[in-house]
Design a protein around this motif. Structure first.
Motif, PDB file in Angstrom:
ATOM      1  N   VAL A  71     -30.473  -5.352 -52.860  1.00 46.17           N
ATOM      2  CA  VAL A  71     -30.441  -6.023 -54.125  1.00 46.17           C
ATOM      3  C   VAL A  71     -29.412  -6.675 -54.677  1.00 46.17           C
ATOM      4  CG1 VAL A  71     -30.666  -5.545 -56.544  1.00 46.17           C
ATOM      5  CG2 VAL A  71     -32.120  -4.212 -54.910  1.00 46.17           C
ATOM      6  N   GLY A  72     -29.203  -7.873 -54.959  1.00 46.43           N
ATOM      7  CA  GLY A  72     -27.920  -8.459 -55.332  1.00 46.43           C
ATOM      8  C   GLY A  72     -27.328  -9.426 -53.804  1.00 46.43           C
ATOM      9  N   ARG A  73     -26.314  -9.746 -54.183  1.00 45.55           N
ATOM     10  CA  ARG A  73     -25.502 -10.415 -52.922  1.00 45.55           C
ATOM     11  C   ARG A  73     -24.383  -9.873 -52.376  1.00 45.55           C
ATOM     12  NH1 ARG A  73     -25.782 -13.883 -57.167  1.00 45.55           N
ATOM     13  NH2 ARG A  73     -27.553 -15.201 -57.106  1.00 45.55           N
ATOM     14  N   VAL A  74     -24.161  -8.490 -52.789  1.00 41.59           N
ATOM     15  CA  VAL A  74     -22.740  -7.893 -52.452  1.00 41.59           C
ATOM     16  C   VAL A  74     -22.921  -7.697 -50.858  1.00 41.59           C
ATOM     17  CG1 VAL A  74     -21.687  -5.720 -52.814  1.00 41.59           C
ATOM     18  CG2 VAL A  74     -22.498  -6.855 -54.558  1.00 41.59           C
ATOM     19  N   LYS A  77     -22.251 -10.751 -49.058  1.00 43.24           N
ATOM     20  CA  LYS A  77     -20.904 -11.398 -48.931  1.00 43.24           C
ATOM     21  C   LYS A  77     -19.889 -10.188 -48.202  1.00 43.24           C
ATOM     22  CE  LYS A  77     -21.064 -13.411 -53.523  1.00 43.24           C
ATOM     23  NZ  LYS A  77     -20.742 -13.264 -55.044  1.00 43.24           N
ATOM     24  N   ARG A  78     -20.099  -8.816 -48.343  1.00 38.46           N
ATOM     25  CA  ARG A  78     -19.409  -7.821 -47.520  1.00 38.46           C
ATOM     26  C   ARG A  78     -19.505  -8.363 -46.110  1.00 38.46           C
ATOM     27  NH1 ARG A  78     -21.207  -3.655 -49.508  1.00 38.46           N
ATOM     28  NH2 ARG A  78     -23.003  -3.290 -47.806  1.00 38.46           N
ATOM     29  N   ILE A  79     -20.793  -8.489 -45.569  1.00 39.06           N
ATOM     30  CA  ILE A  79     -20.883  -9.070 -44.159  1.00 39.06           C
ATOM     31  C   ILE A  79     -20.381 -10.304 -43.688  1.00 39.06           C
ATOM     32  CG2 ILE A  79     -22.570  -9.196 -42.400  1.00 39.06           C
ATOM     33  CD1 ILE A  79     -24.612  -7.347 -44.049  1.00 39.06           C
ATOM     34  N   ALA A  80     -20.390 -11.405 -44.694  1.00 41.93           N
ATOM     35  CA  ALA A  80     -19.848 -12.616 -44.404  1.00 41.93           C
ATOM     36  C   ALA A  80     -18.189 -12.320 -44.296  1.00 41.93           C
ATOM     37  CB  ALA A  80     -20.085 -13.535 -45.644  1.00 41.93           C
ATOM     38  N   SER A  81     -17.682 -11.643 -45.235  1.00 43.63           N
ATOM     39  CA  SER A  81     -16.284 -11.367 -44.969  1.00 43.63           C
ATOM     40  C   SER A  81     -15.856 -10.645 -43.615  1.00 43.63           C
ATOM     41  CB  SER A  81     -16.015 -10.409 -46.073  1.00 43.63           C
ATOM     42  OG  SER A  81     -14.528  -9.969 -46.241  1.00 43.63           O
ATOM     43  N   HIS A 101      -8.387 -23.219 -27.923  1.00 41.80           N
ATOM     44  CA  HIS A 101      -7.159 -23.415 -28.693  1.00 41.80           C
ATOM     45  C   HIS A 101      -7.357 -22.555 -30.080  1.00 41.80           C
ATOM     46  CE1 HIS A 101      -5.320 -26.666 -26.219  1.00 41.80           C
ATOM     47  NE2 HIS A 101      -6.584 -27.042 -25.963  1.00 41.80           N
ATOM     48  N   LEU A 102      -8.150 -22.765 -30.548  1.00 39.00           N
ATOM     49  CA  LEU A 102      -8.307 -22.276 -31.994  1.00 39.00           C
ATOM     50  C   LEU A 102      -9.604 -22.000 -32.551  1.00 39.00           C
ATOM     51  CD1 LEU A 102      -8.639 -24.170 -34.891  1.00 39.00           C
ATOM     52  CD2 LEU A 102      -6.417 -24.817 -34.237  1.00 39.00           C
ATOM     53  N   ILE A 103      -9.804 -20.910 -33.424  1.00 41.86           N
ATOM     54  CA  ILE A 103     -11.198 -20.976 -34.215  1.00 41.86           C
ATOM     55  C   ILE A 103     -10.810 -20.843 -35.832  1.00 41.86           C
ATOM     56  CG2 ILE A 103     -11.667 -18.679 -33.750  1.00 41.86           C
ATOM     57  CD1 ILE A 103     -14.727 -19.345 -33.972  1.00 41.86           C
ATOM     58  N   GLU A 104     -11.179 -21.653 -36.513  1.00 41.06           N
ATOM     59  CA  GLU A 104     -10.819 -21.442 -38.060  1.00 41.06           C
ATOM     60  C   GLU A 104     -12.004 -21.490 -38.688  1.00 41.06           C
ATOM     61  OE1 GLU A 104      -8.045 -24.351 -38.879  1.00 41.06           O
ATOM     62  OE2 GLU A 104      -9.622 -26.134 -38.556  1.00 41.06           O
ATOM     63  N   HIS A 105     -12.123 -20.552 -39.967  1.00 38.89           N
ATOM     64  CA  HIS A 105     -13.186 -20.647 -40.810  1.00 38.89           C
ATOM     65  C   HIS A 105     -12.983 -21.661 -41.867  1.00 38.89           C
ATOM     66  CE1 HIS A 105     -14.617 -19.511 -44.952  1.00 38.89           C
ATOM     67  NE2 HIS A 105     -15.476 -19.023 -44.472  1.00 38.89           N
ATOM     68  N   ARG A 106     -14.098 -22.396 -41.990  1.00 37.18           N
ATOM     69  CA  ARG A 106     -14.180 -23.508 -42.765  1.00 37.18           C
ATOM     70  C   ARG A 106     -14.949 -23.372 -44.089  1.00 37.18           C
ATOM     71  NH1 ARG A 106     -11.497 -28.004 -40.382  1.00 37.18           N
ATOM     72  NH2 ARG A 106     -12.529 -29.135 -41.871  1.00 37.18           N
ATOM     73  N   SER A 107     -15.942 -22.510 -44.253  1.00 37.03           N
ATOM     74  CA  SER A 107     -16.633 -22.296 -45.501  1.00 37.03           C
ATOM     75  C   SER A 107     -17.661 -21.209 -45.481  1.00 37.03           C
ATOM     76  CB  SER A 107     -17.423 -23.567 -46.113  1.00 37.03           C
ATOM     77  OG  SER A 107     -18.389 -23.855 -45.317  1.00 37.03           O
ATOM     78  N   THR A 108     -17.663 -20.468 -46.362  1.00 33.55           N
ATOM     79  CA  THR A 108     -18.764 -19.550 -46.728  1.00 33.55           C
ATOM     80  C   THR A 108     -19.609 -19.759 -48.056  1.00 33.55           C
ATOM     81  OG1 THR A 108     -17.635 -17.792 -45.829  1.00 33.55           O
ATOM     82  CG2 THR A 108     -19.319 -17.088 -46.953  1.00 33.55           C
ATOM     83  N   THR A 109     -21.128 -20.003 -47.910  1.00 32.88           N
ATOM     84  CA  THR A 109     -21.702 -20.036 -48.994  1.00 32.88           C
ATOM     85  C   THR A 109     -22.891 -18.994 -49.089  1.00 32.88           C
ATOM     86  OG1 THR A 109     -21.607 -22.478 -48.700  1.00 32.88           O
ATOM     87  CG2 THR A 109     -23.345 -21.618 -50.095  1.00 32.88           C
ATOM     88  N   VAL A 110     -22.906 -18.406 -50.267  1.00 39.80           N
ATOM     89  CA  VAL A 110     -24.137 -17.428 -50.259  1.00 39.80           C
ATOM     90  C   VAL A 110     -24.983 -17.707 -51.320  1.00 39.80           C
ATOM     91  CG1 VAL A 110     -24.410 -14.904 -51.175  1.00 39.80           C
ATOM     92  CG2 VAL A 110     -22.214 -15.642 -49.841  1.00 39.80           C
ATOM     93  N   HIS A 120     -28.739 -14.739 -48.376  1.00 43.91           N
ATOM     94  CA  HIS A 120     -28.448 -15.564 -47.281  1.00 43.91           C
ATOM     95  C   HIS A 120     -27.104 -15.961 -47.383  1.00 43.91           C
ATOM     96  CE1 HIS A 120     -29.618 -19.252 -44.802  1.00 43.91           C
ATOM     97  NE2 HIS A 120     -28.358 -18.429 -43.903  1.00 43.91           N
ATOM     98  N   ALA A 121     -26.260 -15.796 -46.274  1.00 48.46           N
ATOM     99  CA  ALA A 121     -25.022 -16.273 -46.481  1.00 48.46           C
ATOM    100  C   ALA A 121     -24.675 -17.224 -45.207  1.00 48.46           C
ATOM    101  CB  ALA A 121     -23.758 -15.242 -46.319  1.00 48.46           C
ATOM    102  N   VAL A 122     -24.068 -18.392 -45.481  1.00 46.38           N
ATOM    103  CA  VAL A 122     -23.893 -19.371 -44.356  1.00 46.38           C
ATOM    104  C   VAL A 122     -22.362 -19.597 -44.183  1.00 46.38           C
ATOM    105  CG1 VAL A 122     -24.429 -21.962 -43.581  1.00 46.38           C
ATOM    106  CG2 VAL A 122     -25.908 -20.452 -45.228  1.00 46.38           C
TER     107      VAL A 122
END
Length: 132
Positions: A71-74, A77-81, A101-110, A120-122
């Motif tokens: 229930v909810g998006r918590v 969001k925790r798994i996306a983190s 060389h590198l990998i970097e986080h660009r965005s998270t949308t929940v 759903h988190a992308v």
């Protein structure tokens, strides 16, 4: 020559399995029919040429999906983190054919899924890779 996005997927899969306890190892390229929630799905990838003089390089943009029925998006969001913490600026071994060389986080949308039950988190990442 092999696909660098496939080498990247091969490197991140076990890392997510180990670093994301909220999904208990449920990380899938394609989830099974009777999937247990929550889980992480290895999503879309795009490989863009990033070559320069004497360097055969690519940028790989990778999308990961988190699916939760809590229930909810918590939970989503925790798994996306957990995913972000696992992969952002991680050191990855892509094998003998590729120099990572590198990998970097660009965005998270929940968001809420249209089914009205699933969150759903992308999560998107950018990796720089060149051939050995």
């Amino acid at each position: 020559m092999a696909d660098p996005s496939l080498a990247l997927q091969g490197a991140i899969y076990p890392r997510l399995q180990a670093d994301c306890p909220s999904v208990s190892g449920r990380v899938y390229d394609r989830p099974p029919q009777a999937v247990v929630f929550p889980y992480i799905g290895l999503g879309e990838s795009q490989t863009v040429d990033d070559s320069a003089d004497c360097v055969d390089g690519v940028e790989v943009f990778l999308t990961l999906h988190v699916w939760s029925r809590a229930v909810g998006r918590v939970e989503a969001k925790r798994i996306a983190s957990e995913v972000r913490s696992s992969l952002h600026e991680a050191e990855l071994d892509l094998g003998a054919n590729w120099h990572f060389h590198l990998i970097e986080h660009r965005s998270t949308t929940v968001m809420d899924d249209p089914d009205g039950v699933t969150s759903h988190a992308v999560i998107t990442f950018r990796a720089l890779i060149d051939a050995h």
